[in-house]
Design an enzyme around this catalytic site. Structure first.
Site, PDB file in Angstrom:
ATOM      1  N   CYS A 182       0.912  -1.166   0.000  1.00  0.00           N
ATOM      2  CA  CYS A 182       0.000   0.000   0.000  1.00  0.00           C
ATOM      3  C   CYS A 182       0.940   1.202   0.000  1.00  0.00           C
ATOM      4  CB  CYS A 182      -0.887  -0.016   1.233  1.00  0.00           C
ATOM      5  SG  CYS A 182      -1.899  -1.501   1.339  1.00  0.00           S
ATOM      6  N   ALA A 183       1.511   1.488  -1.149  1.00  0.00           N
ATOM      7  CA  ALA A 183       2.752   2.260  -1.171  1.00  0.00           C
ATOM      8  C   ALA A 183       2.593   3.765  -1.354  1.00  0.00           C
ATOM      9  CB  ALA A 183       3.647   1.721  -2.289  1.00  0.00           C
ATOM     10  N   ALA A 184       1.499   4.199  -1.962  1.00  0.00           N
ATOM     11  CA  ALA A 184       1.404   5.621  -2.328  1.00  0.00           C
ATOM     12  C   ALA A 184       1.177   6.515  -1.108  1.00  0.00           C
ATOM     13  CB  ALA A 184       0.259   5.804  -3.314  1.00  0.00           C
ATOM     14  N   PRO A 185       1.751   7.710  -1.072  1.00  0.00           N
ATOM     15  CA  PRO A 185       2.529   8.377  -2.118  1.00  0.00           C
ATOM     16  C   PRO A 185       4.012   8.008  -2.152  1.00  0.00           C
ATOM     17  CG  PRO A 185       2.217   9.868  -0.290  1.00  0.00           C
ATOM     18  CD  PRO A 185       1.496   8.600   0.079  1.00  0.00           C
ATOM     19  N   GLY A 186       4.396   6.981  -1.430  1.00  0.00           N
ATOM     20  CA  GLY A 186       5.755   6.470  -1.588  1.00  0.00           C
ATOM     21  C   GLY A 186       6.747   6.897  -0.536  1.00  0.00           C
ATOM     22  N   LYS A 202       7.398   5.632   2.465  1.00  0.00           N
ATOM     23  CA  LYS A 202       8.172   4.520   3.039  1.00  0.00           C
ATOM     24  C   LYS A 202       8.976   3.806   1.967  1.00  0.00           C
ATOM     25  CE  LYS A 202       5.088   4.125   6.912  1.00  0.00           C
ATOM     26  NZ  LYS A 202       4.073   5.047   6.340  1.00  0.00           N
ATOM     27  N   ASP A 225       1.498  -1.211   4.795  1.00  0.00           N
ATOM     28  CA  ASP A 225       1.152   0.049   5.463  1.00  0.00           C
ATOM     29  C   ASP A 225      -0.331   0.247   5.171  1.00  0.00           C
ATOM     30  OD1 ASP A 225       1.250   2.478   6.717  1.00  0.00           O
ATOM     31  OD2 ASP A 225       2.411   3.492   5.161  1.00  0.00           O
ATOM     32  N   CYS A 235      -1.394   3.942  10.719  1.00  0.00           N
ATOM     33  CA  CYS A 235      -1.328   5.225  11.441  1.00  0.00           C
ATOM     34  C   CYS A 235      -2.615   5.361  12.247  1.00  0.00           C
ATOM     35  CB  CYS A 235      -1.083   6.400  10.498  1.00  0.00           C
ATOM     36  SG  CYS A 235      -2.286   6.565   9.193  1.00  0.00           S
TER      37      CYS A 235
END
Ligand SMILES: C[S@@+](CC[C@H](N)C(=O)[O-])C[C@H]1O[C@@H](n2cnc3c(N)ncnc32)[C@H](O)[C@@H]1O
Length: 464
Positions: A284-288, A290, A352, A405
């Site tokens: 779940c990478a965006a906006p990148g 991590k 994430d 979060c």
């Protein structure tokens, strides 16, 4: 002293030399109602149309020319949303009857006016006068008198109103009741500290790109341009600014020397036991944020950055380009690997997960109103599906880091306890660090503690 503006047309059109109509970017105010008028538009987008503040704000900010006006508008939007339940309770006491929904513009202007009087250092007479000027421009003859009456009454009766609201916990803590109760149940000893932290302005924290220079060297560069920064105690690449600044003031920002990222969000690389050449899925990478950090720490990772949102995926590409990094980005649903996975197992899995974002309310006060009570169970179910779908993609001996979060157990340790109970080949790795709190599974950072947002981390290995 904040600059005050007179009312202006929404887009001020003038003829340029070539005879074309263009927007006059230098006209005073430059937009309908200046900062206050544009703040009404943003509040309506968030509170009536369910848009996030982060997406609604930039277009309206663009309409304002003066940086002081933009700063005022931003402060009005964030502050009014931060204190909304309290401002609404005060407005309800001061209005003789509720306004009709088609008059929500007048209502939002009243809230903005109350916010200025209660929480800003604008002289009261100027706050009232400028707010009333905007009311005149709403095209409703009666609005001016109502706004004026409410604000002047507030000035006269503020002590009495405060007493009237003394037992109203929603108004007092400025959180919707359902959320207040969830936080109280989850953190019976800490809930007051948590809801107070949600009302604070968060620090601006930088992640120094360690591919380019050390944190210490970058600190020196920051200090050379007059910024006051301090190294964060637990996030090794993090510098905390004493005051938020425009990123253009950060040394080498355009060249990728640093990024803006909360310290709690910078704890992932240290928990993933990264090694050269590993294949890692950031699911779940965006906006990148991590993904980029992982590559800064271990540049020869084979990193696959997956996200379901095509628009947000583009932001990964933009961030990677600025930072001089590269990742393989894929648009796809983490809960449905059959639609995008090439069949090669991963050594590391970073999830994430999409979550309530209850750990970052101080950065996004609109979360309190965009989320509803029943979203939490729906989010937990989504997280559960993603975990179950991705686990088979991890090679035996590989490691998964689950992150949210959120400060809610349903999305955090309870989610992980259920996962461990349902997967015989999964074993927790205890996170042995000085930050956060040990939970039955994983570790929780509480919002506002140690200058960090509220984050949850759990480390799981797949047994061979
Ligand atoms: C908490 S954000 C990720 C933040 C990111 N890891 C970073 O550090 O910048 C969660 C992300 O999950 C994405 N998402 C939500 N549901 C998803 C799904 N089913 N599959 C893949 N991505 C998903 C959202 O679009 C969003 O970008």
């Amino acid at each position: 002293m904040v600059m005050l503006m007179l009312i202006e047309p929404a887009i001020d059109l003038v003829m340029n030399k070539a005879g074309r109509r263009t927007r006059n970017r230098h006209a005073k105010g430059g937009s309908k109602g200046g900062a206050r008028g544009q703040a009404i538009v943003v509040l309506e987008a968030v509170l009536r149309h369910g848009r996030s503040l982060a997406t609604a704000l930039p277009a309206q900010l663009e309409l304002l020319d003066a940086s002081a006006e933009r700063a005022l508008m931003q402060e009005l939007c964030y502050g009014t949303l931060r204190w909304l339940p309290r401002l609404e309770a005060v407005a309800a006491l001061l209005l003789s009857k509720p306004l009709r929904s088609r008059d929500c513009d007048v209502y939002y202007l009243i809230l903005l006016g109350l916010y200025q009087l209660a929480y800003m250092r604008i002289p009261a007479h100027a706050a009232v006068d400028e707010t009333v000027v905007v009311a005149r421009g709403l095209g409703k003859d009666w609005a001016r008198a109502v706004v004026n009456g409410v604000l002047r009454n507030f000035q006269r009766r503020s002590d009495e109103l405060e007493q009237q609201l003394a037992d109203d916990t929603v108004a007092l803590y400025a959180h919707p009741r359902w959320l207040l109760e969830l936080i109280q149940t989850a953190w019976p000893d800490d809930w007051e500290m948590l809801v107070e932290a949600n009302q604070q302005r968060p620090p601006m924290t930088l992640r120094v790109n360690q591919c380019q220079q050390s944190r210490q060297d970058y600190q020196i560069k920051c200090e050379a341009v007059g910024l006051v920064v301090r190294p964060h105690a637990y996030a090794g690449n993090a510098l905390v600014l004493d005051q938020a600044v425009d990123v253009q003031r950060l040394p080498g920002f355009a060249r990728g020397w640093s990024s803006v990222q909360d310290a709690a969000a910078q704890l992932a690389p240290g928990l993933l036991d990264l090694k050269s050449g590993q294949r890692l899925l950031d699911a779940c990478a965006a906006p990148g944020g991590k993904s980029a950090h992982l590559l800064e720490v271990q540049p020869d990772l084979e990193l696959v950055a997956l996200d379901i949102d095509d628009g947000r995926l583009q932001r990964i590409a933009d961030n990677m380009q600025r930072l001089g990094l590269a990742a393989n980005t894929i648009c796809g649903d983490a809960a449905d690997p059959a639609s995008w996975w090439d069949g090669e197992l991963f050594d590391r899995l970073l999830i994430d997960a999409p979550c309530s974002a209850t750990g970052v309310i101080r950065r996004h006060p609109d979360i309190k109103f965009l989320r509803q009570a029943d979203d939490i169970a729906a989010l937990a179910a989504m997280q559960c599906n993603i975990l179950a779908a991705l686990w088979p993609l991890l090679r035996p001996g590989g490691r998964m880091l689950y992150v949210t979060c959120s400060i809610l157990p349903q999305e955090n340790h309870e989610q992980m306890m259920a996962f461990l109970a349902g997967h015989d080949d999964a074993r927790e790795v205890t996170i042995d660090v000085p930050w956060g709190r040990a939970m039955p599974v994983g570790r929780q950072v509480l919002s506002g503690v140690e200058a960090m947002d509220g984050f949850y981390y759990a480390c799981i290995v797949k047994q061979t």
